[in-house]
Design an enzyme around this catalytic site. Sequence first.
Site, mmCIF file in Angstrom:
data_model
loop_
_atom_site.group_PDB
_atom_site.id
_atom_site.type_symbol
_atom_site.label_atom_id
_atom_site.label_comp_id
_atom_site.label_asym_id
_atom_site.label_seq_id
_atom_site.Cartn_x
_atom_site.Cartn_y
_atom_site.Cartn_z
ATOM 1 N N LYS A 22 65.825 29.972 -14.891
ATOM 2 C CA LYS A 22 65.481 31.354 -14.103
ATOM 3 C C LYS A 22 66.535 30.771 -13.060
ATOM 4 C CE LYS A 22 62.957 34.538 -11.402
ATOM 5 N NZ LYS A 22 63.155 35.849 -12.057
ATOM 6 N N LEU A 24 62.498 34.510 -20.312
ATOM 7 C CA LEU A 24 61.607 34.019 -19.018
ATOM 8 C C LEU A 24 60.395 34.103 -19.507
ATOM 9 C CD1 LEU A 24 62.209 32.655 -15.972
ATOM 10 C CD2 LEU A 24 61.613 34.381 -14.715
ATOM 11 N N TYR A 83 66.289 30.783 -9.037
ATOM 12 C CA TYR A 83 66.071 31.139 -7.963
ATOM 13 C C TYR A 83 64.271 31.431 -8.463
ATOM 14 C CZ TYR A 83 66.458 35.408 -10.299
ATOM 15 O OH TYR A 83 66.108 36.933 -11.599
ATOM 16 N N GLU A 111 63.353 40.021 -23.963
ATOM 17 C CA GLU A 111 62.893 41.088 -22.565
ATOM 18 C C GLU A 111 62.566 42.631 -21.728
ATOM 19 O OE1 GLU A 111 62.328 37.177 -20.495
ATOM 20 O OE2 GLU A 111 64.621 37.223 -20.808
#
Length: 294
Positions: free
Chosen positions: A148, A206, A33, A181
């Site tokens: 992702k 990411l 996505y 993250e």
Amino acid sequence: MTRQAWLNGVYIAAEEARISPFDRGFLFADGVYEVTAVYNSQLIDMERHLDRLERSLRELKFGTMPDRKELEDVHRKLVSANGVDEGYVYLQVTRGAYGARDFVAPDNPRLTIFMFAEKRALIDTPSARNGSRIVTLPDIRWARRDIKSVGLLAQALAKTEAKARGADDAWLVAPDGFVTEGASSNAWIVTKDGEIITRAISNMILAGVTRHALFDALGQKGIKLTERNFTADEARNAAEAFSTAATGLVTPVVEIDGVQLSDGKPGPTTRMVQKAYYTAIGADVPKTAPWVNG
Ligand code: PDD
């Protein structure tokens, strides 16, 4: 007003969109996505989001690629059909439905492609103004966080746990003690010497589009950003911290694991970063975000 979505080539009222329960996205989280921010009715960094989408699909060996021109066009049409002046467009591509549950992926998948747009404040939000409170939690995700993937259970659990603990969001920590993250953002700290630090790109995180845009915007001003690992302990002792994502742009962090950073207010470097980013996306900062000047 009915929200217009787009499913497999057809504009449709969002609540009428239907897909098969045999969809591999549903059965195996076999899909990826993108979330693209919209400000002033303009899509922010759509090309970089589509580049990353194509990379994610290639890494997962989808074989079939969606038509990029069509995706760009649908992004724009959904922004306009839904009157989104500020918000985002969501795009999901899965490897489709085959009426059976087979672990082995088909060679030439019939993709399921779904998109919708949503109005949402990105700049003037309580978190952007006053900062957010973070808890650190173990990063229990798979080893390909550069893709992702819609397999977001670990992130959903982390955000739910953060909320249960009275915090706004979670930062994730690998077994070696280094922060990877945020649960849906990239994580940054500012040291007491004013050094701005974020983890380098690898399969562990990411490659955020907002992160990339900050390197551009601050690089043009001659401001140095350092890519290196930092521990949760270093973050708790940092002068400032912030998160970046298409859904929150630049969000100050004012507390980590109950430890207040500096005076508990977004710091001057974070404000400078917010201002640089808002300006880069064309926001009239004194009007839209008067608080960035303190
Ligand atoms: N998430 N890291 C993770 C794990 C993310 O899920 C995201 C974005 C980012 C930031 O990437 P970008 O700057 O390209 O938005 C980093 C989106 C917004 C989401 O899941 O809603």
